[in-house]
Structure formats: structure tokens, C-alpha cells
Design a protein around this motif. Structure first.
Motif, PDB file in Angstrom:
ATOM      1  N   ALA A 158       0.868  -1.181   0.000  1.00  0.00           N
ATOM      2  CA  ALA A 158       0.000   0.000   0.000  1.00  0.00           C
ATOM      3  C   ALA A 158       0.898   1.223   0.000  1.00  0.00           C
ATOM      4  CB  ALA A 158      -0.919   0.013   1.219  1.00  0.00           C
ATOM      5  N   SER A 159       0.824   2.014  -1.061  1.00  0.00           N
ATOM      6  CA  SER A 159       1.608   3.239  -1.177  1.00  0.00           C
ATOM      7  C   SER A 159       0.672   4.430  -1.082  1.00  0.00           C
ATOM      8  CB  SER A 159       2.351   3.258  -2.516  1.00  0.00           C
ATOM      9  OG  SER A 159       3.135   4.433  -2.655  1.00  0.00           O
ATOM     10  N   LEU A 160       1.122   5.497  -0.439  1.00  0.00           N
ATOM     11  CA  LEU A 160       0.257   6.650  -0.225  1.00  0.00           C
ATOM     12  C   LEU A 160       1.069   7.931  -0.204  1.00  0.00           C
ATOM     13  CD1 LEU A 160       0.277   7.402   3.341  1.00  0.00           C
ATOM     14  CD2 LEU A 160       0.271   4.944   2.907  1.00  0.00           C
ATOM     15  N   HIS A 161       0.425   9.021  -0.606  1.00  0.00           N
ATOM     16  CA  HIS A 161       1.011  10.350  -0.490  1.00  0.00           C
ATOM     17  C   HIS A 161       0.815  10.853   0.939  1.00  0.00           C
ATOM     18  CE1 HIS A 161       0.088  10.725  -5.016  1.00  0.00           C
ATOM     19  NE2 HIS A 161       1.392  10.633  -4.892  1.00  0.00           N
ATOM     20  N   ILE A 188       4.066  -1.015   3.731  1.00  0.00           N
ATOM     21  CA  ILE A 188       3.551   0.349   3.624  1.00  0.00           C
ATOM     22  C   ILE A 188       4.643   1.265   3.080  1.00  0.00           C
ATOM     23  CG2 ILE A 188       2.545   2.316   4.825  1.00  0.00           C
ATOM     24  CD1 ILE A 188       0.720  -0.142   4.704  1.00  0.00           C
ATOM     25  N   ASN A 189       4.316   1.984   2.007  1.00  0.00           N
ATOM     26  CA  ASN A 189       5.247   2.915   1.366  1.00  0.00           C
ATOM     27  C   ASN A 189       4.686   4.326   1.431  1.00  0.00           C
ATOM     28  OD1 ASN A 189       5.652   4.229  -1.760  1.00  0.00           O
ATOM     29  ND2 ASN A 189       7.492   3.772  -0.599  1.00  0.00           N
ATOM     30  N   ILE A 190       5.475   5.246   1.989  1.00  0.00           N
ATOM     31  CA  ILE A 190       5.073   6.650   2.082  1.00  0.00           C
ATOM     32  C   ILE A 190       5.799   7.458   1.013  1.00  0.00           C
ATOM     33  CG2 ILE A 190       5.154   8.737   3.503  1.00  0.00           C
ATOM     34  CD1 ILE A 190       4.750   7.023   5.936  1.00  0.00           C
ATOM     35  N   VAL A 191       5.034   8.187   0.219  1.00  0.00           N
ATOM     36  CA  VAL A 191       5.590   9.069  -0.800  1.00  0.00           C
ATOM     37  C   VAL A 191       5.597  10.498  -0.270  1.00  0.00           C
ATOM     38  CG1 VAL A 191       5.368   9.880  -3.173  1.00  0.00           C
ATOM     39  CG2 VAL A 191       4.674   7.545  -2.592  1.00  0.00           C
ATOM     40  N   HIS A 192       6.695  11.184  -0.440  1.00  0.00           N
ATOM     41  CA  HIS A 192       6.922  12.559   0.034  1.00  0.00           C
ATOM     42  C   HIS A 192       7.156  12.550   1.546  1.00  0.00           C
ATOM     43  CE1 HIS A 192       5.812  13.528  -3.976  1.00  0.00           C
ATOM     44  NE2 HIS A 192       4.503  13.422  -3.797  1.00  0.00           N
ATOM     45  N   GLY A 193       6.121  12.611   2.362  1.00  0.00           N
ATOM     46  CA  GLY A 193       6.274  12.462   3.813  1.00  0.00           C
ATOM     47  C   GLY A 193       6.647  13.710   4.574  1.00  0.00           C
ATOM     48  N   HIS A 194       6.501  14.880   3.968  1.00  0.00           N
ATOM     49  CA  HIS A 194       6.969  16.092   4.627  1.00  0.00           C
ATOM     50  C   HIS A 194       6.208  16.441   5.893  1.00  0.00           C
ATOM     51  CE1 HIS A 194       8.060  16.288   0.356  1.00  0.00           C
ATOM     52  NE2 HIS A 194       9.155  16.877   0.790  1.00  0.00           N
ATOM     53  N   ALA A 195       4.976  15.993   6.008  1.00  0.00           N
ATOM     54  CA  ALA A 195       4.176  16.352   7.182  1.00  0.00           C
ATOM     55  C   ALA A 195       4.458  15.459   8.381  1.00  0.00           C
ATOM     56  CB  ALA A 195       2.683  16.287   6.834  1.00  0.00           C
ATOM     57  N   LEU A 196       5.321  14.464   8.242  1.00  0.00           N
ATOM     58  CA  LEU A 196       5.611  13.576   9.355  1.00  0.00           C
ATOM     59  C   LEU A 196       6.522  14.243  10.374  1.00  0.00           C
ATOM     60  CD1 LEU A 196       6.319  10.279   7.367  1.00  0.00           C
ATOM     61  CD2 LEU A 196       4.195  10.918   8.539  1.00  0.00           C
ATOM     62  N   SER A 197       6.224  14.054  11.650  1.00  0.00           N
ATOM     63  CA  SER A 197       7.094  14.559  12.708  1.00  0.00           C
ATOM     64  C   SER A 197       8.322  13.667  12.813  1.00  0.00           C
ATOM     65  CB  SER A 197       6.356  14.565  14.043  1.00  0.00           C
ATOM     66  OG  SER A 197       6.116  13.228  14.478  1.00  0.00           O
ATOM     67  N   PHE A 248      10.104   4.635   2.090  1.00  0.00           N
ATOM     68  CA  PHE A 248       9.846   6.034   1.766  1.00  0.00           C
ATOM     69  C   PHE A 248      10.361   6.330   0.360  1.00  0.00           C
ATOM     70  CE2 PHE A 248      10.428   5.417   6.235  1.00  0.00           C
ATOM     71  CZ  PHE A 248       9.354   6.096   6.801  1.00  0.00           C
ATOM     72  N   SER A 249       9.534   7.001  -0.425  1.00  0.00           N
ATOM     73  CA  SER A 249       9.913   7.385  -1.781  1.00  0.00           C
ATOM     74  C   SER A 249       9.850   8.903  -1.917  1.00  0.00           C
ATOM     75  CB  SER A 249       8.975   6.734  -2.807  1.00  0.00           C
ATOM     76  OG  SER A 249       9.064   5.324  -2.738  1.00  0.00           O
ATOM     77  N   ALA A 250      10.954   9.493  -2.309  1.00  0.00           N
ATOM     78  CA  ALA A 250      11.029  10.937  -2.498  1.00  0.00           C
ATOM     79  C   ALA A 250      10.995  11.269  -3.984  1.00  0.00           C
ATOM     80  CB  ALA A 250      12.305  11.493  -1.866  1.00  0.00           C
ATOM     81  N   MET A 309      10.484  20.120  -4.561  1.00  0.00           N
ATOM     82  CA  MET A 309      10.989  21.492  -4.456  1.00  0.00           C
ATOM     83  C   MET A 309      10.237  22.426  -5.403  1.00  0.00           C
ATOM     84  SD  MET A 309      15.093  20.971  -3.998  1.00  0.00           S
ATOM     85  CE  MET A 309      15.304  19.958  -5.453  1.00  0.00           C
ATOM     86  N   THR A 310       9.848  21.911  -6.562  1.00  0.00           N
ATOM     87  CA  THR A 310       9.183  22.730  -7.568  1.00  0.00           C
ATOM     88  C   THR A 310       7.780  23.130  -7.155  1.00  0.00           C
ATOM     89  OG1 THR A 310      10.462  21.759  -9.377  1.00  0.00           O
ATOM     90  CG2 THR A 310       8.344  22.734  -9.957  1.00  0.00           C
ATOM     91  N   GLN A 311       7.017  22.181  -6.622  1.00  0.00           N
ATOM     92  CA  GLN A 311       5.605  22.420  -6.363  1.00  0.00           C
ATOM     93  C   GLN A 311       5.301  22.899  -4.937  1.00  0.00           C
ATOM     94  OE1 GLN A 311       3.380  18.880  -7.787  1.00  0.00           O
ATOM     95  NE2 GLN A 311       2.787  20.219  -9.469  1.00  0.00           N
ATOM     96  N   GLY A 312       6.313  22.954  -4.087  1.00  0.00           N
ATOM     97  CA  GLY A 312       6.091  23.525  -2.769  1.00  0.00           C
ATOM     98  C   GLY A 312       5.863  22.531  -1.654  1.00  0.00           C
ATOM     99  N   HIS A 313       6.202  21.275  -1.868  1.00  0.00           N
ATOM    100  CA  HIS A 313       6.061  20.279  -0.797  1.00  0.00           C
ATOM    101  C   HIS A 313       6.961  20.614   0.393  1.00  0.00           C
ATOM    102  CE1 HIS A 313       3.978  16.979  -3.149  1.00  0.00           C
ATOM    103  NE2 HIS A 313       4.426  17.734  -4.150  1.00  0.00           N
ATOM    104  N   GLY A 314       8.206  20.965   0.085  1.00  0.00           N
ATOM    105  CA  GLY A 314       9.221  21.156   1.118  1.00  0.00           C
ATOM    106  C   GLY A 314      10.476  20.405   0.736  1.00  0.00           C
ATOM    107  N   HIS A 315      11.443  20.373   1.650  1.00  0.00           N
ATOM    108  CA  HIS A 315      12.697  19.674   1.371  1.00  0.00           C
ATOM    109  C   HIS A 315      12.473  18.159   1.405  1.00  0.00           C
ATOM    110  CE1 HIS A 315      14.787  23.400   1.441  1.00  0.00           C
ATOM    111  NE2 HIS A 315      14.666  23.594   2.742  1.00  0.00           N
TER     112      HIS A 315
END
Length: 452
Positions: free
Chosen positions: A219-222, A247-256, A270-272, A278-284
Motif C-alpha cells: 500500500a503506497s500513499l502520499h 507500507i510505502n510513504i511518498v513525500h512524507g513532509h508532514a511527518l514529525s 519512503f519514496s522521495a 521542491m518545484t511544487q512547494g512540498h518542502g525539502h
């Protein structure tokens, strides 16, 4: 059983495996597998390929791409993530037919092969009918790439009285249909691209994660992009015993930091998508945060509607971005440039080979070059103007390679590109179909375009 043998002779071989780097060696391929890697192999009856002047590397793994957007290349290049949601998911996506999905996926997959990617994670979330999913899967099979089809769900704006997408459980019966229909396919696996707790209600997240666990699929999710719909969703999912290596997390910027550490301990992947994030404003990208926990990301192109599909560019961009963040942090802490780089080019190459294979649970089959593994490999011409002289082959691969150097690409023992030429008949006709599809889609919503 295919017992045809190919002897790739005289390459510099970067195995990314225990055998290490070999300055000059041969690779023997029997059927769909690598059977030996060593200097000076003597083999009777094999097709011999002269790879002198080449660097051999494992086939690249694109761990996250929405391939259905290939006909919209460049359309979203100036959009932030919020504009993308509005114009793509609630707009352009709604006019796609199965034929549009097929041509986009086929050309997108062929482009991946042309650039040295042998495994593609196709995260397909614009498939409102079974016919859309079948068209995308058929295109992946036609292309000859090794593919993981992640069945997703569309995300249009809800009409009055309509249940919004974030309240709809993933269609389990459709996933089961695809799994059963394609059981035994050598180059295809079926998984689920679910909403996850960031984009769905708790009820939906529990259903979707339980479905993946029971079906034995990934299961992969944004994760990221605004406030979560279920703020305590991850805690509830873990309490239900639904988290783990699948479980695969894509991006993950909101994780503490605490969540990230916990998920690493649970074996989640985790998949970055560094360039697009960086282009669309997700974060680092999560790269540095994962490294601090002893883990590493896989990488994906994400959106060809925004940027190019080259995976070595993704490795280079992710490497440069994290080095920059590390260098700035060191200067702020110590007032000086760090004495050494924090990340090596070998790590970056692993992100697009080893870690992609690990994310799919297929590191025992792909991701490195070793006897017994699938013969997924790339020959890079290292005797060209942009590559010479080669002092460090790994660094040359990551930092110097362009599409012009991708000489030959093999998937499961079969050449898909040879001597700089993609072995696919009728590419001009496919490109004409792609252009027609892209023009139709953009014109349907009145989007300005100069496509031809």
C-alpha cells in the motif's frame, strides 16, 4: 525455459552488490538471469556483446511516477501543488479515456527504458473504470519494462450529493481482479495506491490498509500537502496492527521526527521525488532525515507533466539538494564549510537502484548485479566527450551521464535498447497518437497550448 546466452564483454562493472566494482569484467546472461560476473569469461555458444568503453550498472528503478500524465508534458511546469490539485485532478484528469491512458502509459514506459530505467512504479490514480486500469496495464506489458502497477483512485471535486473521494474505500474487488488476472506475469506486479490518513477519513484508511495486508500487496500513499483529514490516523492504524514493511510513504513532509523514527523502526519504506517536491512547494526531501535514522529513500520522477523523466537526473538533484542543506547547517553551526561531503555519489546511485528494489520487496531479484538475479542492466558509453577521463566510475555515472550515454538497456535478459536505439517499432506513430491525446485533453478544458 529460455536458455539463450549473452556474454557482455569488457565493461567496467558497478554491481552495487557484495562483488563491488570491477574495472574490466564480463557478464554472462542465461535466459532472464545473470549467471556469472568475472574478468575473462570463456563461454561457448553465447552471443558476444563488446562492451569495452562502457560502464555497466544495475537497471534503474523509478519508484514513483504518475505515468498517465505523459501526454501533458510541461503543462504543469509552473503550477504549485495547490494549482496542480485544481487543474489536474479536478480538471484535466476528468476527460481521460482508456485510450488516453494507454498511449500515455506506453510512451511514458518506453521513455523510461530509453533513459535506463528497467523497473517502473506506475502510480495510476486516474482510472475511474476497469477499462482505464486495463488500458494502462496493457501498455506496461506492451512496453517490455518491469512494472509495478499501483491501482489508485481518481480525485475529482465532488458533485452536489455525491460522496467525496476521501470518504470512498478503495475498490477491493477491482484490486483482486487485477491481481488474479495478472498472476504469474514475469514483469508485472499489482499493488494499491491508497489515500492514506492524510487524504481520507479514518474509516477509509483502516479499510484500505487492512485490504493491502490481507491481499499481501504493497500500500503506497502520499503524505503531505496541507492539513491531514485524519490527524490521529497513523496512531490509529498502528494500534490496529496495520503498519509494516508493506507500507510505502511518498513525500512524507508532514511527518514529525517521532513519527518518522517510529515508521523506520516498523520497516516502512519512503519514496522521495526531490525535484518535483521542491518545484511544487512540498518542502525539502526526506533524504537527510532518513539518513539520520540509518535509512535511505527510493526516488521517483513523480510528474512528467512538470519535469523530465530521467532517473539519473533525479539522483543528482536529490544528492545536490541534501548536500546543500547539510552544508548550510554546518555553516550555521560552525561558521565554516564542512571538511567533507556528507553524502557520496555511491549513496545517490543506491537510491535509484538498491532502494527502489527494496521499496518493492524485490531486492532479492533486482537492484544490483549478481549471479542469480534478474538480468536488468544498463550499458553506459563512458568513452564520449562528456565522460572522459573516468577517474571514479560511480561518480561519472551519477554526475556526468546524460541520455546520450545510455547505450543499451536489458530487462530480464532481453535487450530493449541497443547501441543507442530503442528497439520499439513505430515510435513516430506512437508520438503522433500521444500528441493528439494531449491536444484533445487540454482543449477540452480550454487550456492554452501550442502543442503540435
Amino acid at each position: 525455459m529460455n536458455t539463450e546466452r549473452t556474454l557482455i564483454r569488457g565493461a567496467t562493472v558497478i554491481t552495487m552488490d557484495a562483488q563491488g566494482d570491477l574495472p574490466v569484467a564480463d557478464i554472462l546472461v542465461t535466459g532472464d538471469r545473470i549467471t556469472e560476473i568475472a574478468p575473462g569469461l570463456v563461454v561457448d555458444g553465447a552471443q558476444v556483446v563488446d562492451a569495452s568503453g562502457c560502464i555497466a550498472i544495475p537497471g534503474l528503478v523509478n519508484a514513483h511516477m504518475h505515468t498517465w500524465q505523459t501526454a501533458l508534458r510541461g503543462v504543469a511546469a509552473n503550477w504549485t501543488l495547490l494549482q496542480y490539485f485544481q487543474h489536474m485532478h479536478a480538471g484535466l484528469a476528468t476527460v481521460f479515456t482508456p485510450d488516453d491512458l494507454h498511449i500515455a502509459t506506453l510512451v511514458g514506459a518506453l521513455n523510461q527504458l530509453n533513459g535506463g530505467t528497467t523497473t517502473l512504479v506506475d502510480w495510476c490514480h486516474n482510472n475511474p473504470t476497469p477499462a482505464h486500469s486495463d488500458a494502462a496495464v496493457a501498455a506496461l506489458l506492451q512496453s517490455g519494462i518491469r512494472a509495478a502497477f499501483f491501482h489508485g483512485t481518481p480525485k475529482p471535486d465532488p458533485r452536489p450529493g455525491e460522496t467525496p473521494f476521501w470518504e470512498r474505500p478503495h475498490p477491493r474487488a477491482e484490486v483482486e481482479r487485477l491481481v488474479q488476472a495478472h498472476a504469474g506475469q514475469a514483469l508485472l506486479s499489482i499493488h494499491a495506491a491508497v489515500l492514506g490518513p492524510h487524504y481520507s477519513t479514518l474509516e477509509v484508511a483502516l479499510h484500505d490498509f487492512r485490504m493491502a495486508q490481507e491481499l499481501g500487496i504493497i500500500a503506497s500513499l502520499h503524505q503531505g500537502g496541507g492539513p491531514a483529514r485524519t490527524p490521529d490516523g497513523w496512531e490509529r492504524l498502528e494500534a490496529a496492527g496495520l503498519l509494516g514493511e508493506h507500507i510505502n510513504i511518498v513525500h512524507g513532509h508532514a511527518l514529525s521526527d517521532a513519527q518518522l523514527a517510529r515508521f523506520c523502526a516498523l520497516g516502512m519504506s519512503f519514496s522521495a521525488a526531490a525535484e518535483n517536491e521542491m518545484t511544487q512547494g512540498h518542502g525539502h526531501p526526506l533524504t537527510g532525515r532518513l539518513r539520520a535514522l540509518g535509512r535511505a529513500p527510493s526516488l521517483g520522477v513523480d510528474l512528467e507533466s512538470v519535469l523530465g523523466g530521467d532517473m539519473l537526473s533525479q539522483a543528482r538533484i536529490a544528492l545536490g539538494m541534501q548536500r546543500s542543506l547539510d552544508n548550510v547547517a554546518h555553516r550555521e553551526a560552525h561558521g565554516s564549510i564542512p571538511a567533507t561531503s556528507t553524502i557520496t555519489t555511491r549513496e545517490a546511485l543506491a537510491w535509484v537502484t538498491v532502494e527502489g528494489a527494496r521499496m518493492l520487496g524485490q531486492l532479492h531479484r533486482i537492484g544490483t548485479l549478481a549471479s542469480g538475479k534478474q538480468a536488468d542492466l544498463v550499458l553506459l558509453r563512458a568513452d564520449m566527450l562528456n565522460m572522459q577521463p573516468v577517474h571514479d566510475p560511480v561518480s561519472t555515472v551519477v554526475m556526468q551521464t546524460t541520455l546520450a550515454n545510455i547505450d543499451s538497456v536489458m530487462v530480464a535478459g532481453r535487450w530493449r535498447k541497443r547501441e543507442g536505439r530503442l528497439l520499439e517499432a513505430g515510435v513516430p506513430a506512437l508520438l503522433a497518437r500521444l500528441a493528439q491525446s494531449g491536444h484533445k485533453i487540454t482543449q477540452a478544458l480550454g487550456l492554452p497550448t501550442t502543442a503540435h
